[in-house]
Design a protein around this motif. Structure first.
Motif, PDB file in Angstrom:
ATOM      1  N   PHE A 165       0.854  -0.922   0.011  1.00  0.00           N
ATOM      2  CA  PHE A 165       0.152  -0.199  -0.500  1.00  0.00           C
ATOM      3  C   PHE A 165       0.502   1.027   0.373  1.00  0.00           C
ATOM      4  O   PHE A 165       0.642   2.616  -0.885  1.00  0.00           O
ATOM      5  N   ARG A 166       1.920   1.393   0.813  1.00  0.00           N
ATOM      6  CA  ARG A 166       2.461   1.823   0.814  1.00  0.00           C
ATOM      7  C   ARG A 166       3.829   3.057  -0.338  1.00  0.00           C
ATOM      8  O   ARG A 166       3.853   3.540  -0.862  1.00  0.00           O
ATOM      9  N   ASP A 167       4.111   1.259  -0.944  1.00  0.00           N
ATOM     10  CA  ASP A 167       4.222   1.537  -2.026  1.00  0.00           C
ATOM     11  C   ASP A 167       4.016   2.318  -3.477  1.00  0.00           C
ATOM     12  O   ASP A 167       3.568   3.242  -4.096  1.00  0.00           O
ATOM     13  N   GLY A 168       2.377   1.629  -3.360  1.00  0.00           N
ATOM     14  CA  GLY A 168       1.591   2.476  -3.823  1.00  0.00           C
ATOM     15  C   GLY A 168       1.178   3.816  -3.742  1.00  0.00           C
ATOM     16  O   GLY A 168       0.975   4.274  -5.353  1.00  0.00           O
ATOM     17  N   ILE A 169       1.552   4.272  -2.969  1.00  0.00           N
ATOM     18  CA  ILE A 169       1.095   6.021  -2.494  1.00  0.00           C
ATOM     19  C   ILE A 169       2.340   6.845  -2.896  1.00  0.00           C
ATOM     20  O   ILE A 169       1.854   7.474  -4.195  1.00  0.00           O
ATOM     21  N   ALA A 170       3.204   5.741  -3.251  1.00  0.00           N
ATOM     22  CA  ALA A 170       4.729   6.358  -3.021  1.00  0.00           C
ATOM     23  C   ALA A 170       4.413   6.335  -4.621  1.00  0.00           C
ATOM     24  O   ALA A 170       5.022   7.679  -5.751  1.00  0.00           O
ATOM     25  N   GLN A 171       3.934   5.591  -5.757  1.00  0.00           N
ATOM     26  CA  GLN A 171       3.842   5.695  -7.417  1.00  0.00           C
ATOM     27  C   GLN A 171       2.393   6.611  -7.599  1.00  0.00           C
ATOM     28  O   GLN A 171       2.838   7.403  -8.349  1.00  0.00           O
ATOM     29  N   ALA A 172       1.759   6.181  -6.721  1.00  0.00           N
ATOM     30  CA  ALA A 172       0.942   7.643  -7.157  1.00  0.00           C
ATOM     31  C   ALA A 172       1.664   8.597  -7.166  1.00  0.00           C
ATOM     32  O   ALA A 172       0.750   9.902  -7.840  1.00  0.00           O
ATOM     33  N   ARG A 173       1.544   9.296  -5.399  1.00  0.00           N
ATOM     34  CA  ARG A 173       2.419  10.141  -5.680  1.00  0.00           C
ATOM     35  C   ARG A 173       3.617  10.823  -6.505  1.00  0.00           C
ATOM     36  O   ARG A 173       3.534  12.498  -7.851  1.00  0.00           O
ATOM     37  N   ALA A 174       4.013   9.690  -7.181  1.00  0.00           N
ATOM     38  CA  ALA A 174       5.685  10.269  -8.696  1.00  0.00           C
ATOM     39  C   ALA A 174       4.362  10.572  -9.548  1.00  0.00           C
ATOM     40  O   ALA A 174       4.569  11.991 -10.684  1.00  0.00           O
ATOM     41  N   ARG A 175       3.664   9.365  -9.635  1.00  0.00           N
ATOM     42  CA  ARG A 175       2.911   9.972 -10.969  1.00  0.00           C
ATOM     43  C   ARG A 175       1.727  11.627 -11.129  1.00  0.00           C
ATOM     44  O   ARG A 175       2.036  12.040 -12.225  1.00  0.00           O
ATOM     45  N   THR A 176       1.719  11.850  -9.834  1.00  0.00           N
ATOM     46  CA  THR A 176       0.784  13.663  -9.456  1.00  0.00           C
ATOM     47  C   THR A 176       2.373  14.329 -10.160  1.00  0.00           C
ATOM     48  O   THR A 176       1.347  15.467 -10.469  1.00  0.00           O
ATOM     49  N   LEU A 177       3.399  14.572 -10.003  1.00  0.00           N
ATOM     50  CA  LEU A 177       3.863  14.929 -10.163  1.00  0.00           C
ATOM     51  C   LEU A 177       4.412  15.129 -10.829  1.00  0.00           C
ATOM     52  O   LEU A 177       4.659  16.522 -11.891  1.00  0.00           O
ATOM     53  N   ARG A 178       4.012  14.303 -11.981  1.00  0.00           N
ATOM     54  CA  ARG A 178       4.502  13.909 -13.406  1.00  0.00           C
ATOM     55  C   ARG A 178       3.330  14.853 -14.332  1.00  0.00           C
ATOM     56  O   ARG A 178       3.273  13.857 -15.457  1.00  0.00           O
ATOM     57  N   ALA A 179       2.673  14.550 -13.610  1.00  0.00           N
ATOM     58  CA  ALA A 179       1.236  14.978 -14.423  1.00  0.00           C
ATOM     59  C   ALA A 179       0.291  13.556 -15.351  1.00  0.00           C
ATOM     60  O   ALA A 179      -0.254  13.903 -16.425  1.00  0.00           O
ATOM     61  N   ASN A 180       0.460  12.479 -14.776  1.00  0.00           N
ATOM     62  CA  ASN A 180       0.799  10.869 -15.949  1.00  0.00           C
ATOM     63  C   ASN A 180       0.654  11.202 -16.757  1.00  0.00           C
ATOM     64  O   ASN A 180       0.604  10.847 -17.648  1.00  0.00           O
ATOM     65  N   THR A 181       1.915  11.553 -16.288  1.00  0.00           N
ATOM     66  CA  THR A 181       3.182  12.116 -17.797  1.00  0.00           C
ATOM     67  C   THR A 181       4.081  10.927 -18.077  1.00  0.00           C
ATOM     68  O   THR A 181       4.426  10.443 -17.048  1.00  0.00           O
ATOM     69  N   GLN A 182       4.905  10.039 -19.127  1.00  0.00           N
ATOM     70  CA  GLN A 182       6.371   9.200 -18.540  1.00  0.00           C
ATOM     71  C   GLN A 182       7.254   9.763 -19.745  1.00  0.00           C
ATOM     72  O   GLN A 182       7.354  10.741 -20.471  1.00  0.00           O
TER      73      GLN A 182
END
Lengths: 208, 132
Positions: A165-182
């Motif tokens: 769960f905490r790993d997922g939170i970290a991923q979600a936070r990173a994606r938000t910072l990148r505005a869901n871009t790759q």
């Protein structure tokens, strides 16, 4: 709102894995898990429009759902940032009142809030479970398995799920910072660094 | 929609089957079985608060029944059998015969095990012969 089919899928998985757990208990835990997820990822935001008035500094705004936990930015119709803060939740405080009436747009970061829906479902964005149902499932499983003296109590497995769960939170936070871009970087030069001339900088060259 | 053991009347009726008390005049009258159900619900609240505190029908409180009135018992379906056993166990407790004490303990143990999730063992056979 969470779609019924997404919630049913999640609840069925939880019912299978948490033998002896009540639906009401799992939904209550789901609310807590969603709260932790959005608090730490800052991934649920909304742009709220309000009208700036001359000589008015404070504006109460209300999101369509959820509760405001942070103010991200306030911009005007030209997307220029306006200096603002939120000393009181839900009240935008402008540093300076606008000279004339104009539309302003406040981007706020939100979290789930009580009351839930009639069937105890947390009010959360519809993209939450389609994108993050594995992580949310792990959050609920981990927290439920930590409860003492239950048929589904399992501290070792709980720690595994909570780490997921905490790993997922970290991923979600990173994606938000990148505005869901790759492949893009999260950091950009602040707008205040921008200049109109190609020379760039100021005070370092002779002016003719 | 699950309707098994949905209302207080269903619990009383099924309890009479387990108590082998289906012919009037009843050994355990309706009011005493309703009272036993109220006490069982309180014990259930102690063991599994999640079944009650998040229940909107009763505002998070333990339901209470004054009579066999057809009122719904807002317990989630997987846990209804446990409350039936608790009701029967409490009703049997008032008897003073040794066999009934054992039966009461057995039903109450099943009530506890079902709520707490312990797999119940097969029912022990009733004691043979007349108690000494």
């Amino acid at each position: 709102m969470i779609a019924k089919q997404d919630l049913d899928q999640l609840m069925n998985q939880l019912r299978v894995k948490l033998v002896g757990a009540s639906d009401a208990g799992m939904k209550a835990q789901l609310y807590d898990v969603c709260t932790e997820f959005f608090k730490d990822t800052l991934s649920w935001y909304e742009v709220v429009q309000f009208t700036g008035q001359p000589a008015v500094l404070d504006y109460a705004i209300t999101p369509s759902e959820g509760q405001i936990i942070q103010l991200a930015v306030v911009v005007n119709a030209d997307s220029s940032p306006i200096s603002a803060s939120m000393f009181e939740m839900g009240v935008v405080h402008l540093a300076a009142a606008p000279n004339e009436s104009q539309p302003l747009y406040a981007t706020v970061i939100k979290n789930v809030t009580l009351p839930n829906t009639r069937d105890m479902t947390p009010i959360a964005p519809d993209w939450l479970l389609p994108q993050w149902h594995l992580e949310i499932q792990s959050g609920v499983l981990g927290n439920m398995m930590l409860q003492p003296d239950k048929s589904y109590t399992d501290k070792a497995t709980a720690l595994y799920h909570l780490k997921r769960f905490r790993d997922g939170i970290a991923q979600a936070r990173a994606r938000t910072l990148r505005a869901n871009t790759q492949g893009t970087q999260a950091w950009q030069f602040p707008r205040s660094f921008s200049t109109g001339a190609q020379r760039g900088g100021s005070g370092s060259e002779r002016q003719f | 929609m699950q309707t098994t053991l949905d209302i207080i009347d269903d619990y009383i009726t099924d309890a009479r089957t387990l108590l082998q008390d289906e012919i009037q005049p009843y050994r355990y009258d309706d009011l005493s079985l309703v009272r036993a159900m109220n006490v069982t619900l309180l014990e259930g609240r102690r063991l599994r608060a999640d079944l009650f505190v998040f229940c909107r029908e009763n505002g998070g409180m333990v339901p209470h029944y004054a009579s066999k009135s057809g009122q719904p018992v807002p317990i989630e379906p997987p846990f209804r059998l446990a409350f039936l056993h608790g009701l029967v166990g409490h009703a049997l407790e008032r008897d003073q015969e040794d066999i009934q004490d054992n039966r009461a303990a057995l039903f109450l143990k099943i009530f506890n095990d079902l709520l707490l999730g312990v797999r119940p063992s097969s029912l022990a056979p009733a004691a043979q012969g007349t108690p000494q």
